[in-house]
Design a protein around this motif. Structure first.
Motif, PDB file in Angstrom:
ATOM      1  N   ARG A   1       0.821  -1.215   0.000  1.00  0.00           N
ATOM      2  CA  ARG A   1       0.000   0.000   0.000  1.00  0.00           C
ATOM      3  C   ARG A   1       0.859   1.272   0.000  1.00  0.00           C
ATOM      4  NH1 ARG A   1      -3.850  -0.843   5.032  1.00  0.00           N
ATOM      5  NH2 ARG A   1      -2.153  -2.196   5.702  1.00  0.00           N
ATOM      6  N   THR A   2       0.272   2.341  -0.515  1.00  0.00           N
ATOM      7  CA  THR A   2       0.981   3.633  -0.533  1.00  0.00           C
ATOM      8  C   THR A   2       0.794   4.317   0.826  1.00  0.00           C
ATOM      9  OG1 THR A   2      -0.983   4.819  -1.259  1.00  0.00           O
ATOM     10  CG2 THR A   2       0.454   3.931  -2.995  1.00  0.00           C
TER      11      THR A   2
ATOM     12  N   SER B   1      -0.512   7.197   1.292  1.00  0.00           N
ATOM     13  CA  SER B   1      -1.846   7.794   1.441  1.00  0.00           C
ATOM     14  C   SER B   1      -2.891   6.727   1.750  1.00  0.00           C
ATOM     15  CB  SER B   1      -2.220   8.655   0.235  1.00  0.00           C
ATOM     16  OG  SER B   1      -2.359   7.854  -0.886  1.00  0.00           O
ATOM     17  N   GLU B   2      -2.702   5.506   1.254  1.00  0.00           N
ATOM     18  CA  GLU B   2      -3.631   4.423   1.627  1.00  0.00           C
ATOM     19  C   GLU B   2      -3.458   4.036   3.096  1.00  0.00           C
ATOM     20  OE1 GLU B   2      -4.001   2.266  -2.777  1.00  0.00           O
ATOM     21  OE2 GLU B   2      -2.381   1.688  -1.420  1.00  0.00           O
ATOM     22  N   LEU B   3      -2.186   3.968   3.510  1.00  0.00           N
ATOM     23  CA  LEU B   3      -1.928   3.561   4.906  1.00  0.00           C
ATOM     24  C   LEU B   3      -2.420   4.603   5.918  1.00  0.00           C
ATOM     25  CD1 LEU B   3       1.694   2.175   4.408  1.00  0.00           C
ATOM     26  CD2 LEU B   3      -0.263   0.837   5.186  1.00  0.00           C
ATOM     27  N   SER B   4      -2.396   5.867   5.506  1.00  0.00           N
ATOM     28  CA  SER B   4      -2.786   6.916   6.459  1.00  0.00           C
ATOM     29  C   SER B   4      -4.283   7.227   6.416  1.00  0.00           C
ATOM     30  CB  SER B   4      -1.986   8.199   6.202  1.00  0.00           C
ATOM     31  OG  SER B   4      -2.187   8.624   4.881  1.00  0.00           O
ATOM     32  N   SER B   5      -4.991   6.626   5.463  1.00  0.00           N
ATOM     33  CA  SER B   5      -6.425   6.924   5.352  1.00  0.00           C
ATOM     34  C   SER B   5      -7.207   6.353   6.535  1.00  0.00           C
ATOM     35  CB  SER B   5      -6.972   6.317   4.058  1.00  0.00           C
ATOM     36  OG  SER B   5      -8.387   6.412   4.080  1.00  0.00           O
TER      37      SER B   5
ATOM     38  N   HIS C   1      -9.016  -2.951  13.071  1.00  0.00           N
ATOM     39  CA  HIS C   1      -7.957  -1.923  13.022  1.00  0.00           C
ATOM     40  C   HIS C   1      -7.866  -1.224  14.372  1.00  0.00           C
ATOM     41  CE1 HIS C   1      -8.272  -2.048   8.594  1.00  0.00           C
ATOM     42  NE2 HIS C   1      -9.566  -2.065   8.799  1.00  0.00           N
TER      43      HIS C   1
ATOM     44  N   SER D   1      -3.699   5.184  12.529  1.00  0.00           N
ATOM     45  CA  SER D   1      -3.868   4.584  11.203  1.00  0.00           C
ATOM     46  C   SER D   1      -2.966   3.370  10.991  1.00  0.00           C
ATOM     47  CB  SER D   1      -3.533   5.633  10.130  1.00  0.00           C
ATOM     48  OG  SER D   1      -2.136   5.876  10.137  1.00  0.00           O
ATOM     49  N   ASP D   2      -3.090   2.756   9.806  1.00  0.00           N
ATOM     50  CA  ASP D   2      -2.260   1.591   9.477  1.00  0.00           C
ATOM     51  C   ASP D   2      -0.802   1.967   9.215  1.00  0.00           C
ATOM     52  OD1 ASP D   2      -4.576   0.239   9.735  1.00  0.00           O
ATOM     53  OD2 ASP D   2      -4.806  -0.337   7.630  1.00  0.00           O
TER      54      ASP D   2
END
Ligand SMILES: NC(=O)c1ccc[n+]([C@@H]2O[C@H](COP(=O)([O-])OP(=O)(O)OC[C@H]3O[C@@H](n4cnc5c(N)ncnc54)[C@H](O)[C@@H]3O)[C@@H](O)[C@H]2O)c1
Length: 266
Positions: free
Chosen positions: A2-3, A5-9, A147, A246-247
């Motif tokens: 994941r990018t 921005s995906e991980l921080s969403s 999560h 976040s992730d």
């Protein structure tokens, strides 16, 4: 992979932030909402909590709801029922509310000899017992999230002893109960991180002193004693909060991120 921005969403996640009518609680709520989280804001002060709700929902366009509750007389079942009703899920719990007392409260902002056992008990109730009870009552909901993340707000005074020379000539003091409750919260963070793993992560943020109208000599002495040469700002806490919620921090648990401008390194 994941990018960033995906991980921080935080889209489709729901966060409960206690003390959200306060300065740091509002900043953290705003940061989580910016990343897409729906918010449930909890505070005993209805006016400031509703103000946070209005401000964040206007600027971030996510669902923001308030729960008005006093954590010193906690009805944890009532809080769980409210969350069930509002969102039916919980992914993030930020324990940010704290007993910060007032200058007029007896036995709090006073020299050690005058600090009272009654005020000590009240501070421990809000700063330590409330995060314990809330975490316990919300653990199964957080676990179901997939999560789950708990973030406890400690303080530099839970890590370091106060340097009383920076208080000289002011009417400010440093309550023992604040230090002890915040240190206890750090160990509770480590303890809980193994107990709730691997379903829920548990971490802490330790802010340094935030500049907020203290006497000038205090601010100057505090800044001189800090490698970054200033006191903290509320926005300094946003990055650590988004990271831990976040992730981005999916493999981080039981840790303490010290956001103190380097105060604790020397
Ligand atoms: N301001 C600082 O310099 C500093 C430094 C280190 C750590 N911290 C920690 O950061 C967190 C936030 O601090 P802040 O500066 O935003 O404080 P703040 O006083 O602005 O906010 C605290 C909020 O908690 C709420 N609250 C207090 N008791 C409550 C109770 N019994 N039930 C429900 N709500 C209650 C208050 O109404 C207030 O809105 C606290 O945990 C504090 O200990 C602050």
């Amino acid at each position: 992979m994941r990018t960033i921005s995906e991980l921080s969403s935080l889209a489709r996640r729901v966060a409960l932030v206690t003390g959200a009518g306060g300065h740091i609680g509002r900043a953290i709520g705003d940061a989580l909402a910016e990343m897409g989280a729906g918010l449930i804001l909890l505070d005993r002060d209805e006016e400031s909590c509703r103000e946070s709700e209005r401000e964040i929902s206007r600027s971030r366009g996510v669902s923001v709801r308030s729960v008005i509750a006093d954590l010193e007389r906690m009805d944890d079942r009532g809080i769980v029922a409210e969350i069930e009703k509002i969102s039916g899920r919980l992914d993030i719990l930020v324990n940010c509310a704290a007993f910060v007392g007032t200058a007029s409260l007896e036995g709090w902002n006073a020299p050690f000899a005058e600090q009272s056992a009654e005020t000590w008990r009240r501070a421990v109730e809000v700063n330590l017992t409330a995060p314990f009870v809330l975490s316990r009552s919300l653990a199964s909901m957080l676990s179901e999230s997939g999560h789950g993340s708990i973030i406890n707000l400690s303080s530099i005074y839970g890590v370091c002893a106060p340097d009383l020379s920076i208080y000289e000539g002011t009417d400010m003091h440093n309550p023992a109960a604040y230090a002890a409750s915040k240190a206890g919260l750090l160990q509770f963070t480590r303890w809980l991180s193994t107990v709730l793993a691997p379903r829920v992560r548990v971490n802490a943020i330790t802010p340094g002193g935030v500049e907020r109208g203290q006497p000038r000599p205090f601010i100057d002495r505090y800044a001189a004693r800090t490698p970054m040469r200033r006191m903290a700002r509320e926005e300094d806490m946003k990055g650590a909060a988004v990271f831990l919620a976040s992730d981005l921090s999916a493999y981080v648990t039981g840790q303490n991120i010290v956001v103190d401008g380097g105060w604790s390194v020397w």
